[in-house]
Design a protein around this motif. Structure first.
Motif, PDB file in Angstrom:
ATOM      1  N   ASP A   1       0.824  -1.215   0.000  1.00 59.44           N
ATOM      2  CA  ASP A   1       0.000   0.000   0.000  1.00 59.44           C
ATOM      3  C   ASP A   1       0.856   1.262   0.000  1.00 59.44           C
ATOM      4  O   ASP A   1       0.520   2.261   0.632  1.00 59.44           O
ATOM      5  CB  ASP A   1      -0.975   0.001   1.181  1.00 59.44           C
ATOM      6  N   HIS A   2       2.001   1.208  -0.684  1.00 57.88           N
ATOM      7  CA  HIS A   2       2.812   2.410  -0.840  1.00 57.88           C
ATOM      8  C   HIS A   2       2.870   2.793  -2.321  1.00 57.88           C
ATOM      9  O   HIS A   2       2.133   2.234  -3.135  1.00 57.88           O
ATOM     10  CB  HIS A   2       4.216   2.191  -0.265  1.00 57.88           C
ATOM     11  N   VAL A   3       3.709   3.744  -2.667  1.00 58.06           N
ATOM     12  CA  VAL A   3       3.792   4.251  -4.036  1.00 58.06           C
ATOM     13  C   VAL A   3       5.219   4.094  -4.555  1.00 58.06           C
ATOM     14  O   VAL A   3       6.188   4.353  -3.834  1.00 58.06           O
ATOM     15  CB  VAL A   3       3.360   5.732  -4.101  1.00 58.06           C
ATOM     16  N   LEU A   4       5.329   3.661  -5.809  1.00 58.42           N
ATOM     17  CA  LEU A   4       6.624   3.528  -6.471  1.00 58.42           C
ATOM     18  C   LEU A   4       6.788   4.682  -7.459  1.00 58.42           C
ATOM     19  O   LEU A   4       5.896   4.949  -8.269  1.00 58.42           O
ATOM     20  CB  LEU A   4       6.709   2.194  -7.218  1.00 58.42           C
ATOM     21  N   GLU A   5       7.932   5.329  -7.398  1.00 61.03           N
ATOM     22  CA  GLU A   5       8.238   6.436  -8.311  1.00 61.03           C
ATOM     23  C   GLU A   5       9.291   5.989  -9.324  1.00 61.03           C
ATOM     24  O   GLU A   5      10.364   5.520  -8.947  1.00 61.03           O
ATOM     25  CB  GLU A   5       8.757   7.646  -7.525  1.00 61.03           C
ATOM     26  N   PHE A   6       8.950   6.101 -10.617  1.00 60.48           N
ATOM     27  CA  PHE A   6       9.881   5.836 -11.712  1.00 60.48           C
ATOM     28  C   PHE A   6      10.451   7.170 -12.181  1.00 60.48           C
ATOM     29  O   PHE A   6       9.718   8.155 -12.295  1.00 60.48           O
ATOM     30  CB  PHE A   6       9.137   5.268 -12.929  1.00 60.48           C
ATOM     31  N   CYS A   7      11.713   7.178 -12.562  1.00 58.61           N
ATOM     32  CA  CYS A   7      12.297   8.375 -13.161  1.00 58.61           C
ATOM     33  C   CYS A   7      13.409   7.941 -14.106  1.00 58.61           C
ATOM     34  O   CYS A   7      14.297   7.175 -13.703  1.00 58.61           O
ATOM     35  CB  CYS A   7      12.847   9.303 -12.080  1.00 58.61           C
TER      36      CYS A   7
END
Length: 637
Positions: free
Chosen positions: A536-542
């Motif tokens: 229930d967390h968020v993954l950030e792509f960059c």
């Protein structure tokens, strides 16, 4: 050696139809064929003999029974249950065929929660090799509520529970056999839940009819890109072979027979002609046998290993050059087995694209594709295989004639433009036949029941449009995720997963440098590992260039990450990506105990270096897939 010349095209336009007459030259052969397509704005509808068809029967669709009416443009939604080769030859080719008819389509993995919302703006849902499950039943119920037609599609006999011991099962242990049979039952249930079946061979169509479904027969095709790469590969490889022959001072170059296996399930097929190959190798000292892909050599060939050239499995853009490097393509099958008999004619299409003749077992699909003695040869038993191959070994001009005719045949009959009209007609007929009143909006199956209370603070910061997706992932755990399927683009870098990273902690940077080989970088995939946990967390792509400038970024709820599958970062195409270094950065926000993603890695570093996790250098590289559009007219080396 034959010279390939670009086709000459004459176009005639009347009030309804565009007719192209094409003349193809290859060596001494001159072949004519015609392409016809309707003007844009016409949608095919099949009316002829409609009432005469039994409810479970196959619908033959040809130019004689296809009418065109000016109705609204159809939109097709593909849910793909498998990645790789099958996905490309099925879904991606069908999407290209429809695009040639100006029909829009959307392709997603069958697990993708976005399918639920997509149904509202598409007319027909095609489920390609999709097994039954609670999520799939939800999707089909929503399609029915919205009045959308549904089609089960398959190119292998994987949905017949009566077939208990097909060749792929025979080397499995008991647990693997149980999984196989469970999969067959699940495919069968999906088939029964759909309005119609799309089959790529007549035996598959017969199995669909036996299940009581309305069946449409639509053969495999080749993409325009594959035909273009094939033509270029034929010219390049054969010119190089001719130059080598001239330098060696020989007028009798060695003949090369080739067998190309795409999966590890064809040992029995290849073994069926092992005795013939042994005889030919003994009789022809200059004969070389090329064996590519994951197939075991039969012991009968052990004495000739010095003249057997093993080649690895390669990505599809590299296959045409390998095929062009042989003189005859071998397509043996244990063709009396019902599972094998249902296979398509892909091996003929691939070899024909580079002008190489095929000798094949006489399955229904090969009998349909190959005109025996004109575009290839069919061989039913050991004697006919030996006769066919001996003839081609000793008659180089005939090899060239058959190869030229095969190339013209696939351009005329199996190209996307040629096949698209039929597929358009099939799906338009399904939509018209299966049309049902939609359920009123207040009674329709919702995309997903949810409330703001079901989202974490981190997930609230992601675009609100994904809230339904998160709710679906939580309602159908293990069945819903944004798994990525290969796009219609060139594979560039492929680093398969063999190990995993440690869990990615909150705010920790996971970084990997990589070099793009091709222009038009358009997607980067990472291999996520959830271990089935309810994240229930968020993954950030960059993604950045090495000068720090941003190429693209996105934030995805970890609840939507697939377990041991690919998650994609879509990019606007980078025109100048060829030979450029990039840095992929991954960060997690809102992680905790048993609430963190891991990522697939290689066991040894790739040439671009190890991954970095926080202050730690990894033992391997991050598992990645990258895709590029390539330059106009270019193809991978």
């Amino acid at each position: 050696m034959p010279k390939f010349k670009p086709p000459q095209t004459k176009t005639i336009v009347d009030d309804r139809t565009v007719t192209q007459t094409v003349t193809q030259r290859w060596g001494g052969a001159r072949i004519h064929f015609a392409r016809r397509r309707e003007h844009r704005g016409f949608t095919p509808r099949c009316d002829a003999h409609r009432e005469a068809q039994p409810s479970g029967g196959e619908i033959p669709l040809t130019a004689r029974n296809t009418q065109y009416t000016t109705v609204g443009r159809m939109r097709v939604l593909f849910a793909s249950g498998i990645d790789g080769f099958c996905h490309r030859y099925g879904v991606l080719h069908w999407a290209e065929e429809l695009a040639a008819q100006d029909v829009a389509s959307t392709t997603r993995a069958h697990s993708d929660p976005r399918l639920a919302a997509d149904l509202a703006v598409h007319d027909v849902l095609v489920l390609y090799r999709v097994p039954d499950g609670a999520w799939v039943r939800h999707l089909l119920a929503r399609a029915r509520a919205l009045g959308r037609a549904t089609v089960f599609a398959a190119d292998d006999l994987i949905f017949d529970p009566a077939l208990t011991d097909p060749p792929p099962v025979r080397r499995m242990d008991a647990a693997e056999r149980r999984l196989w049979r469970d999969g067959v039952e699940r495919y069968h249930r999906t088939l029964l839940a759909c309005d119609a079946v799309l089959a790529t061979s007549e035996p598959l169509a017969a199995a669909g009819r036996a299940a009581g479904r309305r069946v449409y027969l639509h053969r495999c095709s080749l993409a325009e890109r594959e035909l273009a790469i094939g033509a270029a590969a034929a010219i390049t490889v054969r010119r190089a072979a001719r130059d080598r022959t001239h330098r060696a001072g020989s007028t009798q170059p060695a003949v090369r027979l080739g067998y190309f296996s795409g999966t590890a399930t064809h040992d029995e097929d290849f073994a069926s002609i092992a005795s013939v190959l042994r005889t030919l190798l003994a009789q022809h000292p200059t004969l070389t046998l090329v064996v590519a892909g994951p197939v075991r050599l039969d012991p009968a060939l052990a004495a000739f290993t010095a003249r057997i050239e093993r080649q690895p499995l390669v990505a599809w853009p590299e296959l045409p050059a390998r095929l062009a490097g042989v003189d005859v393509n071998l397509a043996p099958l244990v063709w009396r087995d019902p599972f094998v008999a249902a296979k398509g004619a892909v091996k003929y299409l691939e070899a024909a694209a580079v002008g190489v003749p095929t000798v094949a077992s006489p399955t229904e699909a090969f009998r349909h594709a190959i005109r025996d003695g004109e575009t290839g040869l069919l061989a039913a038993d050991t004697a006919s295989w030996e006769a066919a191959l001996t003839n081609l070994l000793e008659d180089a001009p005939r090899r060239l004639r058959l190869g030229a005719a095969a190339r013209a045949d696939v351009v005329g009959r199996f190209a996307a433009a040629a096949q698209g009209r039929e597929l358009h007609a099939i799906l338009a007929d399904v939509v018209e036949r299966m049309a049902r009143p939609s359920t009123p909006a207040d009674r329709a199956v919702p995309v997903a029941p949810r409330s703001a209370d079901t989202l974490t603070d981190a997930e609230h910061r992601v675009d609100a449009s994904v809230a339904d997706e998160v709710a679906l992932a939580r309602r159908f755990p293990g069945e819903v995720a944004r798994a990525a399927r290969e796009p219609n683009a060139f594979p560039d870098l492929t680093l398969p997963a063999a190990a995993t990273t440690a869990p990615l902690g909150d705010g920790v940077l996971l970084a990997q440098r990589f070099r793009a080989r091709l222009p038009g970088l358009t997607r980067v995939d990472v291999h996520t590992v959830t271990y089935g946990l309810p994240l229930d967390h968020v993954l950030e792509f960059c993604l950045r260039r090495t000068d720090g400038s941003l190429v693209g970024d996105t934030r995805v709820p970890a609840a939507l990450a697939p377990d041991r599958d690919w998650l994609a970062l879509e990019l606007a195409p980078e025109a100048d990506s060829a030979d450029r270094m990039y840095v992929l950065e991954l960060r997690a926000h809102g992680t905790g105990t048993r609430n963190a993603l891991s990522f697939g890695t290689t066991t040894v570093p790739h040439e671009d270096g190890e991954y970095h996790l926080g202050g730690t250098v990894g033992a391997g590289s991050l598992a990645l897939r990258t895709f590029a559009l390539g330059a106009a007219g270019a193809h991978p080396a």
